[in-house]
Design an enzyme around this catalytic site. Structure first.
Site, PDB file in Angstrom:
ATOM      1  N   CYS A  30      31.083   2.402  14.073  1.00  0.00           N
ATOM      2  CA  CYS A  30      29.950   1.575  14.420  1.00  0.00           C
ATOM      3  C   CYS A  30      29.155   2.250  15.529  1.00  0.00           C
ATOM      4  O   CYS A  30      29.713   2.699  16.520  1.00  0.00           O
ATOM      5  CB  CYS A  30      30.423   0.195  14.882  1.00  0.00           C
ATOM      6  SG  CYS A  30      31.405  -0.659  13.632  1.00  0.00           S
ATOM      7  N   SER A  45      38.331  -2.521  13.258  1.00  0.00           N
ATOM      8  CA  SER A  45      38.170  -2.376  11.810  1.00  0.00           C
ATOM      9  C   SER A  45      37.176  -1.298  11.439  1.00  0.00           C
ATOM     10  O   SER A  45      37.113  -0.882  10.296  1.00  0.00           O
ATOM     11  CB  SER A  45      37.693  -3.702  11.195  1.00  0.00           C
ATOM     12  OG  SER A  45      36.450  -4.080  11.754  1.00  0.00           O
ATOM     13  N   CYS A  46      36.389  -0.827  12.401  1.00  0.00           N
ATOM     14  CA  CYS A  46      35.376   0.180  12.089  1.00  0.00           C
ATOM     15  C   CYS A  46      35.213   1.111  13.266  1.00  0.00           C
ATOM     16  O   CYS A  46      34.661   0.725  14.281  1.00  0.00           O
ATOM     17  CB  CYS A  46      34.031  -0.470  11.762  1.00  0.00           C
ATOM     18  SG  CYS A  46      32.673   0.715  11.601  1.00  0.00           S
ATOM     19  N   GLY A  47      35.692   2.331  13.130  1.00  0.00           N
ATOM     20  CA  GLY A  47      35.589   3.268  14.227  1.00  0.00           C
ATOM     21  C   GLY A  47      34.277   3.996  14.273  1.00  0.00           C
ATOM     22  O   GLY A  47      34.066   4.832  15.138  1.00  0.00           O
TER      23      GLY A  47
END
Length: 290
Positions: free
Chosen positions: A118, A114-116
């Protein structure tokens, strides 16, 4: 090689009736990306198109911008005790003379589906200078009616989503609205990387005459990936983030959100949208989705 889908036992409850049956789920496995043998990033992804994913990731990081920058992309032995290849580790060898930004090598990134981004130290770290500025000359001029038809065409091309309901998708369209490529993944940023990576290996960068459509929202990261690949138009079926709008305005990217049938919001780069000059503009404030 891990499969794109897997079967799991599930208990189904429908109108009070209970039954047991297998369900088809989208597969999710880690992929470690190494650069010249050095660990760089780990992303949770749907197996498949792993070489394109790695290449697209490096484009978005500003490490490579042309297929000539890549010497090789290979699977490495996995981390199992017996050394069996898990097909979850990819090593990208750079061509001689390719300069690697220090900031890329100084960090080891863990990305999720969901978050590339981080693990990024600061906003400045992701404002990478693109090798392919958004400079479509002459500029694309896209009819709203053309954009309106793209989500249905993307949905029709989502083969794995039909079986699992658990995948994001990204698609490239030509300026005439022709579907060029579509990729699915548990992470929408991975789906975009797979598109960009495939375009790189095919020698099609920059994608200066293309429209990128993503399922879901348009984050800063997706706007950045579009800019890094030279894509002039990014459209999303849901909302953009404020930073995505800011980046689009700074770089000249056309950003369209809430693309649902004939309704859409244009947040930046409206010069590429063929608006009717004679049509009155409603300046009333309100919810972006309304």
């Amino acid at each position: 090689m891990g499969r794109v889908t897997e079967r799991r036992r599930t208990i189904r409850i429908r109108a009070g009736a209970v039954s047991t049956r297998p369900d088809t789920l989208v597969a999710e496995e880690p992929l470690e990306i190494r650069l010249d043998g050095k660990p760089l990033a780990i992303t949770m992804r749907t197996p498949g198109d792993d070489f394109a994913l790695a290449a697209g990731f490096l484009v978005s990081e500003g490490v490579i911008g042309d297929r000539a920058d890549v010497r090789s992309i290979v699977y490495c032995a996995g981390a199992t005790a017996d050394g069996v290849n898990t097909y979850n580790v990819v090593d990208v060898g750079l061509a001689p003379g390719v300069e690697v930004p220090d900031i890329t090598l100084e960090r080891n990134v863990y990305t999720t589906s969901s978050c590339g981004l981080c693990g990024k130290a600061s906003l400045d770290a992701v404002r990478t200078t693109t090798r392919h500025p958004v400079a479509d000359t002459p500029p694309l001029l896209v009819e709203p009616a053309l954009l309106a038809g793209l989500p249905d065409r993307l949905r029709a091309a989502q083969r794995v989503f039909d079986r699992t309901g658990g995948l994001h998708a990204a698609a490239l369209f030509s300026e005439a609205g022709e579907l060029v490529d579509v990729r699915e993944d548990v992470g929408r940023h991975n789906a975009v990387d797979k598109l960009v990576g495939r375009a790189l290996t095919d020698g099609r960068l920059p994608l200066s005459r293309s429209i990128l459509l993503v399922s879901g929202r348009a984050s800063f990261e997706l706007a950045q990936k579009a800019v890094m690949a030279g894509i002039p138009v990014l459209a999303a079926v849901s909302a953009p983030s404020s930073l995505a709008v800011d980046l689009a305005a700074e770089t000249g990217l056309t950003l369209v959100g809430f693309l649902r049938g004939p309704s859409m919001n244009v947040y930046a780069g409206e010069h590429r949208i063929a608006l009717d000059a004679d049509q009155p503009t409603d300046t009333a404030s309100g919810d972006a989705a309304s």
